[in-house]
Write a protein that holds these residues in place. Sequence first.
Motif, PDB file in Angstrom:
ATOM      1  N   SER A  61     -74.977  15.576  68.578  1.00  0.00           N
ATOM      2  CA  SER A  61     -74.607  15.218  69.930  1.00  0.00           C
ATOM      3  C   SER A  61     -73.834  16.329  70.599  1.00  0.00           C
ATOM      4  O   SER A  61     -72.713  16.651  70.228  1.00  0.00           O
ATOM      5  CB  SER A  61     -73.761  13.941  69.934  1.00  0.00           C
ATOM      6  N   VAL A  62     -74.433  16.935  71.628  1.00  0.00           N
ATOM      7  CA  VAL A  62     -73.720  17.975  72.348  1.00  0.00           C
ATOM      8  C   VAL A  62     -72.570  17.373  73.130  1.00  0.00           C
ATOM      9  O   VAL A  62     -71.548  18.023  73.359  1.00  0.00           O
ATOM     10  CB  VAL A  62     -74.670  18.730  73.301  1.00  0.00           C
ATOM     11  N   ILE A  63     -72.706  16.127  73.565  1.00  0.00           N
ATOM     12  CA  ILE A  63     -71.594  15.489  74.263  1.00  0.00           C
ATOM     13  C   ILE A  63     -70.439  15.298  73.290  1.00  0.00           C
ATOM     14  O   ILE A  63     -69.286  15.558  73.618  1.00  0.00           O
ATOM     15  CB  ILE A  63     -72.029  14.140  74.865  1.00  0.00           C
ATOM     16  N   ARG A  64     -70.722  14.854  72.099  1.00  0.00           N
ATOM     17  CA  ARG A  64     -69.651  14.612  71.135  1.00  0.00           C
ATOM     18  C   ARG A  64     -68.945  15.906  70.780  1.00  0.00           C
ATOM     19  O   ARG A  64     -67.746  15.928  70.491  1.00  0.00           O
ATOM     20  CB  ARG A  64     -70.218  13.953  69.882  1.00  0.00           C
ATOM     21  N   GLN A  65     -69.651  17.020  70.812  1.00  0.00           N
ATOM     22  CA  GLN A  65     -69.040  18.290  70.470  1.00  0.00           C
ATOM     23  C   GLN A  65     -67.979  18.701  71.489  1.00  0.00           C
ATOM     24  O   GLN A  65     -67.027  19.387  71.155  1.00  0.00           O
ATOM     25  CB  GLN A  65     -70.100  19.392  70.395  1.00  0.00           C
ATOM     26  N   MET A  66     -68.149  18.287  72.736  1.00  0.00           N
ATOM     27  CA  MET A  66     -67.261  18.808  73.772  1.00  0.00           C
ATOM     28  C   MET A  66     -66.163  17.848  74.196  1.00  0.00           C
ATOM     29  O   MET A  66     -65.326  18.194  75.004  1.00  0.00           O
ATOM     30  CB  MET A  66     -68.070  19.218  75.011  1.00  0.00           C
ATOM     31  N   THR A  67     -66.133  16.656  73.644  1.00  0.00           N
ATOM     32  CA  THR A  67     -65.145  15.693  74.129  1.00  0.00           C
ATOM     33  C   THR A  67     -64.378  15.055  72.986  1.00  0.00           C
ATOM     34  O   THR A  67     -64.858  15.001  71.861  1.00  0.00           O
ATOM     35  CB  THR A  67     -65.819  14.600  74.977  1.00  0.00           C
ATOM     36  N   TYR A  68     -63.172  14.609  73.260  1.00  0.00           N
ATOM     37  CA  TYR A  68     -62.291  13.966  72.288  1.00  0.00           C
ATOM     38  C   TYR A  68     -62.032  14.856  71.082  1.00  0.00           C
ATOM     39  O   TYR A  68     -61.967  14.404  69.962  1.00  0.00           O
ATOM     40  CB  TYR A  68     -62.862  12.619  71.830  1.00  0.00           C
ATOM     41  N   ARG A  69     -61.915  16.165  71.333  1.00  0.00           N
ATOM     42  CA  ARG A  69     -61.691  17.087  70.225  1.00  0.00           C
ATOM     43  C   ARG A  69     -60.212  17.121  69.853  1.00  0.00           C
ATOM     44  O   ARG A  69     -59.348  17.182  70.723  1.00  0.00           O
ATOM     45  CB  ARG A  69     -62.147  18.497  70.609  1.00  0.00           C
ATOM     46  N   PRO A  70     -59.901  17.131  68.549  1.00  0.00           N
ATOM     47  CA  PRO A  70     -58.502  17.280  68.143  1.00  0.00           C
ATOM     48  C   PRO A  70     -57.931  18.575  68.702  1.00  0.00           C
ATOM     49  O   PRO A  70     -58.593  19.608  68.724  1.00  0.00           O
ATOM     50  CB  PRO A  70     -58.577  17.326  66.606  1.00  0.00           C
ATOM     51  N   GLY A  71     -56.686  18.517  69.163  1.00  0.00           N
ATOM     52  CA  GLY A  71     -56.045  19.713  69.683  1.00  0.00           C
ATOM     53  C   GLY A  71     -56.380  19.988  71.133  1.00  0.00           C
ATOM     54  O   GLY A  71     -56.015  21.036  71.675  1.00  0.00           O
ATOM     55  N   GLY A  72     -57.093  19.070  71.805  1.00  0.00           N
ATOM     56  CA  GLY A  72     -57.409  19.255  73.211  1.00  0.00           C
ATOM     57  C   GLY A  72     -56.170  19.096  74.073  1.00  0.00           C
ATOM     58  O   GLY A  72     -55.079  18.781  73.602  1.00  0.00           O
ATOM     59  N   HIS A  73     -56.339  19.287  75.394  1.00  0.00           N
ATOM     60  CA  HIS A  73     -55.167  19.291  76.262  1.00  0.00           C
ATOM     61  C   HIS A  73     -54.566  17.907  76.408  1.00  0.00           C
ATOM     62  O   HIS A  73     -53.419  17.771  76.789  1.00  0.00           O
ATOM     63  CB  HIS A  73     -55.522  19.871  77.635  1.00  0.00           C
ATOM     64  N   ARG A  74     -55.332  16.856  76.137  1.00  0.00           N
ATOM     65  CA  ARG A  74     -54.770  15.515  76.139  1.00  0.00           C
ATOM     66  C   ARG A  74     -55.711  14.586  75.384  1.00  0.00           C
ATOM     67  O   ARG A  74     -56.900  14.863  75.249  1.00  0.00           O
ATOM     68  CB  ARG A  74     -54.563  14.992  77.567  1.00  0.00           C
ATOM     69  N   ALA A  75     -55.172  13.493  74.894  1.00  0.00           N
ATOM     70  CA  ALA A  75     -55.988  12.513  74.176  1.00  0.00           C
ATOM     71  C   ALA A  75     -56.517  11.519  75.192  1.00  0.00           C
ATOM     72  O   ALA A  75     -55.928  10.464  75.420  1.00  0.00           O
ATOM     73  CB  ALA A  75     -55.151  11.815  73.114  1.00  0.00           C
ATOM     74  N   ALA A  76     -57.615  11.844  75.844  1.00  0.00           N
ATOM     75  CA  ALA A  76     -58.145  11.018  76.924  1.00  0.00           C
ATOM     76  C   ALA A  76     -59.077   9.953  76.372  1.00  0.00           C
ATOM     77  O   ALA A  76     -59.853  10.209  75.462  1.00  0.00           O
ATOM     78  CB  ALA A  76     -58.892  11.893  77.922  1.00  0.00           C
ATOM     79  N   SER A  77     -58.979   8.760  76.953  1.00  0.00           N
ATOM     80  CA  SER A  77     -59.941   7.717  76.609  1.00  0.00           C
ATOM     81  C   SER A  77     -61.095   7.713  77.601  1.00  0.00           C
ATOM     82  O   SER A  77     -62.105   7.054  77.375  1.00  0.00           O
ATOM     83  CB  SER A  77     -59.256   6.347  76.595  1.00  0.00           C
ATOM     84  N   VAL A  78     -60.953   8.447  78.710  1.00  0.00           N
ATOM     85  CA  VAL A  78     -62.002   8.589  79.721  1.00  0.00           C
ATOM     86  C   VAL A  78     -62.116  10.060  80.082  1.00  0.00           C
ATOM     87  O   VAL A  78     -61.112  10.705  80.388  1.00  0.00           O
ATOM     88  CB  VAL A  78     -61.682   7.780  81.002  1.00  0.00           C
ATOM     89  N   GLU A  79     -63.312  10.588  80.033  1.00  0.00           N
ATOM     90  CA  GLU A  79     -63.565  11.953  80.476  1.00  0.00           C
ATOM     91  C   GLU A  79     -64.806  11.963  81.352  1.00  0.00           C
ATOM     92  O   GLU A  79     -65.630  11.039  81.286  1.00  0.00           O
ATOM     93  CB  GLU A  79     -63.741  12.905  79.292  1.00  0.00           C
ATOM     94  N   THR A  80     -64.954  12.990  82.150  1.00  0.00           N
ATOM     95  CA  THR A  80     -66.110  13.099  83.045  1.00  0.00           C
ATOM     96  C   THR A  80     -66.725  14.489  82.920  1.00  0.00           C
ATOM     97  O   THR A  80     -66.059  15.450  82.528  1.00  0.00           O
ATOM     98  CB  THR A  80     -65.706  12.848  84.507  1.00  0.00           C
ATOM     99  N   MET A  81     -68.001  14.566  83.261  1.00  0.00           N
ATOM    100  CA  MET A  81     -68.684  15.845  83.292  1.00  0.00           C
ATOM    101  C   MET A  81     -69.856  15.756  84.249  1.00  0.00           C
ATOM    102  O   MET A  81     -70.311  14.658  84.593  1.00  0.00           O
ATOM    103  CB  MET A  81     -69.173  16.246  81.887  1.00  0.00           C
ATOM    104  N   THR A  82     -70.352  16.877  84.713  1.00  0.00           N
ATOM    105  CA  THR A  82     -71.494  16.912  85.611  1.00  0.00           C
ATOM    106  C   THR A  82     -72.784  17.092  84.828  1.00  0.00           C
ATOM    107  O   THR A  82     -72.777  17.526  83.671  1.00  0.00           O
ATOM    108  CB  THR A  82     -71.356  18.080  86.608  1.00  0.00           C
ATOM    109  N   PHE A  83     -73.900  16.771  85.482  1.00  0.00           N
ATOM    110  CA  PHE A  83     -75.194  17.043  84.851  1.00  0.00           C
ATOM    111  C   PHE A  83     -75.398  18.548  84.679  1.00  0.00           C
ATOM    112  O   PHE A  83     -76.087  18.988  83.758  1.00  0.00           O
ATOM    113  CB  PHE A  83     -76.335  16.438  85.679  1.00  0.00           C
ATOM    114  N   SER A  84     -74.800  19.345  85.564  1.00  0.00           N
ATOM    115  CA  SER A  84     -74.887  20.792  85.414  1.00  0.00           C
ATOM    116  C   SER A  84     -74.255  21.239  84.101  1.00  0.00           C
ATOM    117  O   SER A  84     -74.814  22.070  83.367  1.00  0.00           O
ATOM    118  CB  SER A  84     -74.188  21.479  86.590  1.00  0.00           C
ATOM    119  N   ARG A  85     -73.106  20.662  83.773  1.00  0.00           N
ATOM    120  CA  ARG A  85     -72.455  20.984  82.502  1.00  0.00           C
ATOM    121  C   ARG A  85     -73.265  20.466  81.319  1.00  0.00           C
ATOM    122  O   ARG A  85     -73.390  21.144  80.289  1.00  0.00           O
ATOM    123  CB  ARG A  85     -71.048  20.379  82.482  1.00  0.00           C
TER     124      ARG A  85
END
Length: 275
Positions: A2-26
Amino acid sequence: MSVIRQMTYRPGGHRAASVETMTFSRLRELNDGGTQRADFHVLAIVDAGYGSVTVDFLHHPLKKRSAVWVPPGAVHRWDDIADVAGHLMLFVPTAPVTNATRELVASPDPAAHWSIPDADWLFVDTARNHLLLETSAPPGQFPTELPEILLSALIARLRPPHAEARFTHPVFRLFRSSVEAHFRNHHDAGYYARALGYAPRTLSRAVQQATGRTAKAYIVDRIVLEAKRLLAHDRLTAARCAATLGFPDASNFSAFFHKATGMRPGAWQATVAIE
């Protein structure tokens, strides 16, 4: 993978977000064309363009003012998003804050794709834009519950088709939750009737009213779906599927899968559209 899983909810990120957003371009930058299977929800809103997505082996067209909902565990692939503009909301199952949206998110079979009525679009677009604004705020600047509140408002405004019908029968709601928790180890409707304290006939009638299927058929369908996910995305063998899904051996699982689908697991794996 999952490319989505690779980019979100990563340990050490800027915050522990329960909601994130991204564009179709990304998403296009990250998408490798393969299957994905995340442990969070993916809710997409298409603003413009045409494309397609496959969710649990069903193909869905993407078009202007349409929505896609991919629940945790679903095997999906973004087949054609080169011309699609819009946003994706990524959120954990516990993110919604209202009773109605929590109930909707807890359903194991949300509508995968639907068109947003013109009369609803202004409300959906406004709710989405407010959520995008709040999720872009610097960490710690605002109360952390605001994205969850705005996500709940967006889900409520999107009104996935037939949502209310899933929640009308309390017995079915209990059965559905129990099946999700135990289908890997318990395959018979009698177990669920005993565990929930209902007569088998009462349970089956409740499931029939809610889904049009018997309790046994509902359980079989859930096991088959998981088997297909394991065969298509994880590329497990019949023996590994048997062990994962509570069958005594590969032969028993193969006979079950063949009876339900008309194909042996290996043959189905070789011809499945999602690869």
